[in-house]
Design a protein around this motif. Structure first.
Motif, PDB file in Angstrom:
ATOM      1  N   GLU A 176       2.345 -14.826  -1.598  1.00  0.00           N
ATOM      2  CA  GLU A 176       2.075 -14.672  -0.167  1.00  0.00           C
ATOM      3  C   GLU A 176       3.199 -13.905   0.516  1.00  0.00           C
ATOM      4  OE1 GLU A 176       1.511 -18.658   1.166  1.00  0.00           O
ATOM      5  OE2 GLU A 176      -0.473 -18.874   0.253  1.00  0.00           O
ATOM      6  N   GLY A 177       4.446 -14.204   0.127  1.00  0.00           N
ATOM      7  CA  GLY A 177       5.580 -13.506   0.726  1.00  0.00           C
ATOM      8  C   GLY A 177       5.592 -12.029   0.379  1.00  0.00           C
ATOM      9  N   LEU A 178       5.283 -11.694  -0.865  1.00  0.00           N
ATOM     10  CA  LEU A 178       5.268 -10.288  -1.280  1.00  0.00           C
ATOM     11  C   LEU A 178       4.091  -9.548  -0.654  1.00  0.00           C
ATOM     12  CD1 LEU A 178       6.326 -10.549  -5.036  1.00  0.00           C
ATOM     13  CD2 LEU A 178       7.724  -9.894  -3.072  1.00  0.00           C
ATOM     14  N   ASN A 179       2.997 -10.271  -0.397  1.00  0.00           N
ATOM     15  CA  ASN A 179       1.892  -9.656   0.348  1.00  0.00           C
ATOM     16  C   ASN A 179       2.329  -9.306   1.768  1.00  0.00           C
ATOM     17  OD1 ASN A 179      -0.352  -9.442  -1.409  1.00  0.00           O
ATOM     18  ND2 ASN A 179      -0.701 -11.629  -1.298  1.00  0.00           N
ATOM     19  N   LYS A 180       3.037 -10.240   2.425  1.00  0.00           N
ATOM     20  CA  LYS A 180       3.542  -9.992   3.780  1.00  0.00           C
ATOM     21  C   LYS A 180       4.506  -8.812   3.798  1.00  0.00           C
ATOM     22  CE  LYS A 180       3.404 -14.859   5.249  1.00  0.00           C
ATOM     23  NZ  LYS A 180       4.279 -16.019   5.599  1.00  0.00           N
ATOM     24  N   ALA A 181       5.309  -8.702   2.730  1.00  0.00           N
ATOM     25  CA  ALA A 181       6.297  -7.626   2.652  1.00  0.00           C
ATOM     26  C   ALA A 181       5.680  -6.307   2.225  1.00  0.00           C
ATOM     27  CB  ALA A 181       7.406  -8.015   1.670  1.00  0.00           C
ATOM     28  N   LYS A 182       4.352  -6.322   1.959  1.00  0.00           N
ATOM     29  CA  LYS A 182       3.614  -5.139   1.521  1.00  0.00           C
ATOM     30  C   LYS A 182       4.159  -4.570   0.204  1.00  0.00           C
ATOM     31  CE  LYS A 182       1.925  -3.698   6.077  1.00  0.00           C
ATOM     32  NZ  LYS A 182       1.972  -5.059   6.614  1.00  0.00           N
TER      33      LYS A 182
END
Length: 604
Positions: free
Chosen positions: A321-327
């Motif tokens: 989820e964090g890496l998705n937010k960070a694109k």
């Protein structure tokens, strides 16, 4: 002890640290039991070549290990993260002195608060104390880092911290087993200026601490403790450490990874060389942004806590989820279920626990303010007892109850106050607060101190404490609490068997009503540690009036059931769980609960 000749073994992180200390020629190890690190010292006790002890508290454990190090032996102190708070006084000065024998402090941090009252990140304390810090990600690294840290401690004359988290402590993985390296103690260094930390010696030590950290930072440039994994064509670098590394690898993102094993000090030269290759630098770490802040202090542009929580563990889904937010990735796949549906089981006192009748009595008493402490009896905070208004830290109950009493006295409020502390916690850090409560104590100020004496450190698995030898021959400490507190100057000290419900109820009523300071020492052996097992009790449903007085004692074998031919629910006792403590029989108003002592068990 004969060494196991097998090349590989499956070990927990705790067992691996113990094995690493043993293989490195470690000689002196001390600890105070606290999850998640209890197993380290317990495992070390199996090695005859190592002196291992559970000390009275963490400060004492560190001092014992420091003494071993001063003599030139390799030494280790292990504890849970909050234990480092207790040990910090000698640590902060010891880190000013040179190292004679390698010194390792193991801090078991607890992301997610699985068994702790707070979630502090002890990497911060390690840096504050000018220690080098290693952070293993699995059992193999736990063993290897323990050994390497002791070597670094001696080479750079610096105390080292091995910071490990709860999940790595308890998870298992394959570990390569090696033989022990015998390391002979060097003996005391008689240069007093190095080791007597009073001015002017301690002034010089400030520069010495700075110089050795700079040398360790030079070592950090190309240490094998760190791993750099390059992903060709990627413009993103992720910097991480510990178990988070393995969770990240499960996602297999298209990024380069710099995994830090030595998290402090970080080589500024190396950090800039690596990060300058990438457009985006992201730090993934549990709890505080320690690595992230170190990099930012170096002038390195990076991100981290914008995308990842500052509290709790970071599992695979959190990282995704964090890496998705960070694109960095665009992956919506659900890798794991956060929660598996199970039958709820709230924590409760064990079957036959001697503390249960005490809190049942307190709940019925006139004491509306009860200050609790850290131990099994912390469960008194929960339903159905709900008897601890405040729980802060080991030994704090006695100091807090005095502060509450003084504040109430200034408002002319005389409501009875009760402070509860276990015997292990009393020896750990309750002695000094007990002495202090006598200072400026007014005769009419109502305080009842209750010491729950089950003669073991029960919450962490039954390790010995200072009174355990009174119950068994294995333990060599036989301190009687009543004799001890009377020698301090307490005049009103009463003892009671916690299982004698009616006598205990009468005593508690008297002492809580007493206008002054009194101590109740409530005895009762830990049912698990001492294998308490008397003839079980059973319910006669024809006599039972369904009042639930027994049920309210919250003993696990008790429940209400439907008996054949009887319309109302009546209480019952699971005879396979019952240890025969008799408390339920004592609270039954109609004598419906009876001992099976004179009953044919097959007929009952």
């Amino acid at each position: 002890m004969e060494t196991d000749r097998s090349d590989k073994r499956v070990l927990t992180g705790n067992e691996a640290i113990a094995r690493g200390f043993y293989e490195a020629g470690g000689s002196v190890a001390a600890s105070y039991p606290g999850s998640p690190t209890v197993e380290i010292l317990e495992k070390l006790k199996e090695y005859e070549e190592v002196y291992a002890e559970f000390s009275t508290n963490e400060k004492v454990a560190v001092e014992v290990a420091i003494g071993g190090s001063f003599y030139g032996a390799r030494a280790m102190a292990s504890m849970k993260h909050v234990g480092v708070n207790i040990a910090y006084d000698p640590i902060m000065t010891f880190t000013e002195t040179p190292i004679n024998g390698g010194f390792l402090l193991v801090s078991g941090d607890d992301p997610g608060l699985a068994s702790s009252q707070n979630e502090q990140d002890n990497r911060i304390l390690g840096k504050f104390a000018n220690m080098g810090i290693v952070d293993p990600s699995d059992s193999q690294e736990a063993k290897d880092f323990a050994k390497r840290a002791l070597e670094l401690s001696e080479k750079y004359s610096i105390p080292m911290m091995l910071r490990i988290t709860s999940r790595v402590c308890h998870s298992r993985s394959i570990v390569n087993i090696e033989e022990r390296e015998e390391v002979k103690s060097k003996g005391i260094d008689h240069d007093r200026e190095k080791y007597c930390m009073i001015p002017p010696g301690s002034r010089k030590a400030q520069f010495f601490m700075k110089e050795r950290l700079e040398k360790l930072e030079e070592y950090a440039y190309d240490t094998e403790l760190n791993k750099f994994e390059i992903k060709e064509g990627s413009d993103t670098l992720i910097i991480t450490s510990g178990l988070v590394y393995h969770n990240l690898k499960e996602l297999n993102p298209n990024v380069s990874i710099w995994k830090l094993g030595l998290v402090y000090p970080i080589s500024q030269k190396k950090a800039k060389e690596i990060t300058n290759r990438y457009k985006k630098v992201i730090v993934i770490e549990e709890m505080l942004p320690f690595i992230e802040n170190e990099l930012k202090l170096m002038g390195i542009k990076c991100e981290g806590k914008e995308f990842f929580e500052f509290t709790g563990e970071l599992d695979i889904q959190d990282i995704q989820e964090g890496l998705n937010k960070a694109k960095v990735i665009n992956n919506k796949k659900e890798y794991i279920k956060r929660f598996v549906e199970t039958v709820p089981r709230p924590p409760l006192f064990c079957t036959g626990c001697p503390h249960r009748p005490t809190f049942d009595i307190l709940k019925k008493s006139k004491a509306k303010i009860v200050i609790g402490d850290i131990g099994c009896y912390s469960l008194s905070f929960l339903f159905p007892f709900e008897q601890s208004n405040i729980i802060i830290s080991m030994g704090a109950s006695i100091g807090i109850v005095k502060g509450v009493r003084k504040a109430m006295s200034m408002e002319q409020e005389g409501e009875p106050l009760v402070a509860v502390i276990g015997d292990g916690t009393f020896f750990h850090s309750g002695l000094s607060t007990s002495i202090n409560i006598l200072h400026q104590q007014k005769k009419e100020e109502n305080i009842t101190l209750v010491v729950l004496d089950n003669r073991t450190t029960a919450m962490t698995g039954g390790q010995p404490n200072a009174s355990s030898g009174l119950y068994n021959e294995r333990d060599d400490m036989k301190v009687g609490i009543k004799t001890l507190v009377e020698s301090m100057g307490f005049n009103r000290v009463k003892e009671i068997n916690q299982y004698d419900y009616k006598a205990a109820e009468k005593l508690f009523k008297e002492e809580i009503a007493y206008e002054g300071l009194s101590i109740i020492i409530a005895h009762g052996p830990c049912a698990l540690k001492y294998n308490i097992e008397e003839p079980y009790f059973y319910v006669d449903p024809d006599i039972c009036i369904s009042c639930r007085a027994c049920i309210k004692t919250n003993c696990p074998p008790l429940r209400m059931i439907k008996y054949e031919g009887i319309e109302k629910l009546k209480s019952s006792i699971d005879k396979d769980m019952c240890v025969g403590c008799s408390v339920c029989a004592q609270v039954c108003p109609v004598n419906a609960i009876k001992s099976s002592k004179n009953v044919d068990r097959e007929d009952e």
